[in-house]
Write a protein that holds these residues in place. Sequence first.
Motif, PDB file in Angstrom:
ATOM      1  N   ALA A 236       0.832  -1.065   0.108  1.00  0.00           N
ATOM      2  CA  ALA A 236      -0.041  -0.083  -0.014  1.00  0.00           C
ATOM      3  C   ALA A 236       0.639   1.227   0.089  1.00  0.00           C
ATOM      4  CB  ALA A 236      -0.857  -0.048   1.211  1.00  0.00           C
ATOM      5  N   ALA A 237       0.448   2.126  -0.840  1.00  0.00           N
ATOM      6  CA  ALA A 237       1.385   3.330  -0.864  1.00  0.00           C
ATOM      7  C   ALA A 237       0.529   4.568  -0.310  1.00  0.00           C
ATOM      8  CB  ALA A 237       1.593   3.814  -2.379  1.00  0.00           C
ATOM      9  N   SER A 238       1.208   5.683   0.239  1.00  0.00           N
ATOM     10  CA  SER A 238       0.542   6.655   0.953  1.00  0.00           C
ATOM     11  C   SER A 238       0.053   7.510  -0.029  1.00  0.00           C
ATOM     12  CB  SER A 238       1.575   7.316   1.890  1.00  0.00           C
ATOM     13  OG  SER A 238       2.662   7.753   0.938  1.00  0.00           O
ATOM     14  N   ARG A 239       0.099   7.477  -1.256  1.00  0.00           N
ATOM     15  CA  ARG A 239      -0.398   8.333  -2.336  1.00  0.00           C
ATOM     16  C   ARG A 239      -0.297   7.709  -3.766  1.00  0.00           C
ATOM     17  NH1 ARG A 239       2.982  11.508  -5.140  1.00  0.00           N
ATOM     18  NH2 ARG A 239       4.895  12.230  -4.473  1.00  0.00           N
ATOM     19  N   TYR A 240      -0.834   8.309  -4.576  1.00  0.00           N
ATOM     20  CA  TYR A 240      -0.883   7.640  -5.946  1.00  0.00           C
ATOM     21  C   TYR A 240       0.660   8.153  -6.610  1.00  0.00           C
ATOM     22  CZ  TYR A 240      -1.088   8.187 -11.346  1.00  0.00           C
ATOM     23  OH  TYR A 240      -0.784   7.944 -12.479  1.00  0.00           O
ATOM     24  N   THR A 241       0.986   6.974  -7.306  1.00  0.00           N
ATOM     25  CA  THR A 241       2.281   7.022  -8.117  1.00  0.00           C
ATOM     26  C   THR A 241       1.868   6.318  -9.679  1.00  0.00           C
ATOM     27  OG1 THR A 241       3.107   4.993  -7.383  1.00  0.00           O
ATOM     28  CG2 THR A 241       4.087   6.978  -6.253  1.00  0.00           C
ATOM     29  N   TYR A 242       2.700   6.667 -10.705  1.00  0.00           N
ATOM     30  CA  TYR A 242       2.218   6.301 -11.809  1.00  0.00           C
ATOM     31  C   TYR A 242       2.707   4.772 -11.673  1.00  0.00           C
ATOM     32  CZ  TYR A 242       3.631   5.571 -16.771  1.00  0.00           C
ATOM     33  OH  TYR A 242       3.791   5.076 -18.075  1.00  0.00           O
ATOM     34  N   CYS A 243       3.631   4.551 -11.410  1.00  0.00           N
ATOM     35  CA  CYS A 243       4.169   3.024 -11.664  1.00  0.00           C
ATOM     36  C   CYS A 243       4.400   2.367 -10.126  1.00  0.00           C
ATOM     37  CB  CYS A 243       5.579   2.764 -12.355  1.00  0.00           C
ATOM     38  SG  CYS A 243       6.201   1.219 -12.157  1.00  0.00           S
ATOM     39  N   MET A 244       3.934   1.211 -10.254  1.00  0.00           N
ATOM     40  CA  MET A 244       3.973   0.374  -8.796  1.00  0.00           C
ATOM     41  C   MET A 244       4.525  -1.014  -9.165  1.00  0.00           C
ATOM     42  SD  MET A 244       1.059   1.503  -6.232  1.00  0.00           S
ATOM     43  CE  MET A 244       2.065   0.850  -4.889  1.00  0.00           C
ATOM     44  N   GLY A 245       5.221  -1.677  -8.406  1.00  0.00           N
ATOM     45  CA  GLY A 245       5.673  -2.939  -8.565  1.00  0.00           C
ATOM     46  C   GLY A 245       6.655  -3.652  -7.728  1.00  0.00           C
ATOM     47  N   TRP A 246       7.164  -4.685  -8.054  1.00  0.00           N
ATOM     48  CA  TRP A 246       8.111  -5.625  -7.288  1.00  0.00           C
ATOM     49  C   TRP A 246       9.523  -5.902  -7.821  1.00  0.00           C
ATOM     50  CZ3 TRP A 246       6.312  -6.347  -2.230  1.00  0.00           C
ATOM     51  CH2 TRP A 246       4.926  -6.425  -2.199  1.00  0.00           C
ATOM     52  N   PHE A 247      10.252  -5.809  -6.741  1.00  0.00           N
ATOM     53  CA  PHE A 247      11.624  -6.107  -7.114  1.00  0.00           C
ATOM     54  C   PHE A 247      12.202  -7.414  -6.208  1.00  0.00           C
ATOM     55  CE2 PHE A 247      13.419  -2.788 -10.079  1.00  0.00           C
ATOM     56  CZ  PHE A 247      12.288  -2.056 -10.381  1.00  0.00           C
ATOM     57  N   ARG A 248      12.894  -7.951  -6.486  1.00  0.00           N
ATOM     58  CA  ARG A 248      13.558  -8.995  -5.676  1.00  0.00           C
ATOM     59  C   ARG A 248      15.122  -9.141  -5.745  1.00  0.00           C
ATOM     60  NH1 ARG A 248      11.407 -14.498  -8.558  1.00  0.00           N
ATOM     61  NH2 ARG A 248      12.850 -14.796 -10.264  1.00  0.00           N
ATOM     62  N   GLN A 249      15.655  -9.644  -4.527  1.00  0.00           N
ATOM     63  CA  GLN A 249      17.025  -9.755  -4.234  1.00  0.00           C
ATOM     64  C   GLN A 249      17.390 -11.036  -3.792  1.00  0.00           C
ATOM     65  OE1 GLN A 249      19.216  -6.294  -2.885  1.00  0.00           O
ATOM     66  NE2 GLN A 249      20.877  -7.082  -3.866  1.00  0.00           N
ATOM     67  N   ALA A 250      18.038 -11.982  -4.058  1.00  0.00           N
ATOM     68  CA  ALA A 250      18.296 -13.280  -3.520  1.00  0.00           C
ATOM     69  C   ALA A 250      19.701 -12.745  -2.850  1.00  0.00           C
ATOM     70  CB  ALA A 250      18.410 -14.259  -4.519  1.00  0.00           C
ATOM     71  N   PRO A 251      20.446 -13.678  -1.790  1.00  0.00           N
ATOM     72  CA  PRO A 251      21.535 -13.352  -1.286  1.00  0.00           C
ATOM     73  C   PRO A 251      22.751 -13.434  -2.306  1.00  0.00           C
ATOM     74  CG  PRO A 251      20.339 -14.760   0.139  1.00  0.00           C
ATOM     75  CD  PRO A 251      19.381 -14.603  -0.912  1.00  0.00           C
ATOM     76  N   GLY A 252      23.794 -12.534  -2.440  1.00  0.00           N
ATOM     77  CA  GLY A 252      24.631 -12.545  -3.309  1.00  0.00           C
ATOM     78  C   GLY A 252      24.312 -12.297  -4.873  1.00  0.00           C
ATOM     79  N   GLN A 253      23.075 -11.873  -5.158  1.00  0.00           N
ATOM     80  CA  GLN A 253      22.724 -11.402  -6.396  1.00  0.00           C
ATOM     81  C   GLN A 253      22.136  -9.975  -6.470  1.00  0.00           C
ATOM     82  OE1 GLN A 253      22.420 -13.820  -9.041  1.00  0.00           O
ATOM     83  NE2 GLN A 253      23.418 -15.348  -7.378  1.00  0.00           N
ATOM     84  N   LYS A 254      22.272  -9.628  -7.802  1.00  0.00           N
ATOM     85  CA  LYS A 254      21.806  -8.195  -7.880  1.00  0.00           C
ATOM     86  C   LYS A 254      19.985  -8.085  -7.859  1.00  0.00           C
ATOM     87  CE  LYS A 254      25.233  -6.767 -11.172  1.00  0.00           C
ATOM     88  NZ  LYS A 254      25.642  -6.189 -12.526  1.00  0.00           N
ATOM     89  N   ARG A 255      19.677  -6.899  -7.362  1.00  0.00           N
ATOM     90  CA  ARG A 255      18.219  -6.605  -7.390  1.00  0.00           C
ATOM     91  C   ARG A 255      17.775  -6.590  -8.737  1.00  0.00           C
ATOM     92  NH1 ARG A 255      15.859  -2.198  -3.359  1.00  0.00           N
ATOM     93  NH2 ARG A 255      17.223  -3.417  -1.996  1.00  0.00           N
ATOM     94  N   GLU A 256      16.638  -7.531  -9.095  1.00  0.00           N
ATOM     95  CA  GLU A 256      15.919  -7.395 -10.320  1.00  0.00           C
ATOM     96  C   GLU A 256      14.596  -7.276 -10.218  1.00  0.00           C
ATOM     97  OE1 GLU A 256      15.860 -11.320 -12.226  1.00  0.00           O
ATOM     98  OE2 GLU A 256      14.960 -12.333 -10.028  1.00  0.00           O
ATOM     99  N   GLY A 257      14.092  -6.776 -11.401  1.00  0.00           N
ATOM    100  CA  GLY A 257      12.601  -6.400 -11.566  1.00  0.00           C
ATOM    101  C   GLY A 257      12.007  -7.708 -11.931  1.00  0.00           C
ATOM    102  N   VAL A 258      10.954  -7.626 -10.954  1.00  0.00           N
ATOM    103  CA  VAL A 258       9.892  -8.879 -11.157  1.00  0.00           C
ATOM    104  C   VAL A 258       8.598  -8.587 -12.026  1.00  0.00           C
ATOM    105  CG1 VAL A 258       8.644 -10.635  -9.899  1.00  0.00           C
ATOM    106  CG2 VAL A 258      11.056  -9.938  -9.095  1.00  0.00           C
ATOM    107  N   ALA A 259       8.093  -7.732 -11.598  1.00  0.00           N
ATOM    108  CA  ALA A 259       6.864  -7.119 -12.103  1.00  0.00           C
ATOM    109  C   ALA A 259       6.413  -5.996 -11.921  1.00  0.00           C
ATOM    110  CB  ALA A 259       5.541  -8.263 -11.784  1.00  0.00           C
ATOM    111  N   LEU A 260       5.972  -5.049 -12.826  1.00  0.00           N
ATOM    112  CA  LEU A 260       5.647  -3.758 -12.547  1.00  0.00           C
ATOM    113  C   LEU A 260       4.336  -3.679 -13.324  1.00  0.00           C
ATOM    114  CD1 LEU A 260       8.986  -2.304 -13.969  1.00  0.00           C
ATOM    115  CD2 LEU A 260       8.400  -2.615 -11.582  1.00  0.00           C
TER     116      LEU A 260
END
Length: 115
Positions: free
Chosen positions: A23-47
């Motif tokens: 839940a966001a405190s206000r409207y934003t153009y884009c919302m989504g999810w990134f993930r980061q596993a140990p030792g890995q770079k953060r990656e975009g999952v779904a936007l």
Amino acid sequence: QVQLVESGGGSVQAGGSLRVSCAASRYTYCMGWFRQAPGQKREGVALIYSTGGNTYYADSVKGRFTISRDNAKNTVYLQMNSLKPEDTAMYYCAAGLSSACSNYWGQGTQVTVSS
């Protein structure tokens, strides 16, 4: 400033399902999810974008994950089905004013998939 509050996540066996919400405190153009596993770079999952509900999925989750948003509640959901051990990571909610969707970040919620 936008505050993001995540919920959901947890542990599940391979093949199971989980849903995370943010839940966001206000409207934003884009919302989504990134993930980061140990030792890995953060990656975009779904936007998901507010204009036309356009979405982006990483190839690794296409057909298994579904992102949706409730603009009235400024909330984004990620339904994760057919989970695999390689989906194990810290999942971060993100929101943004542009397609990069990375101006604001949540604190992260752990998703663990056991084989």
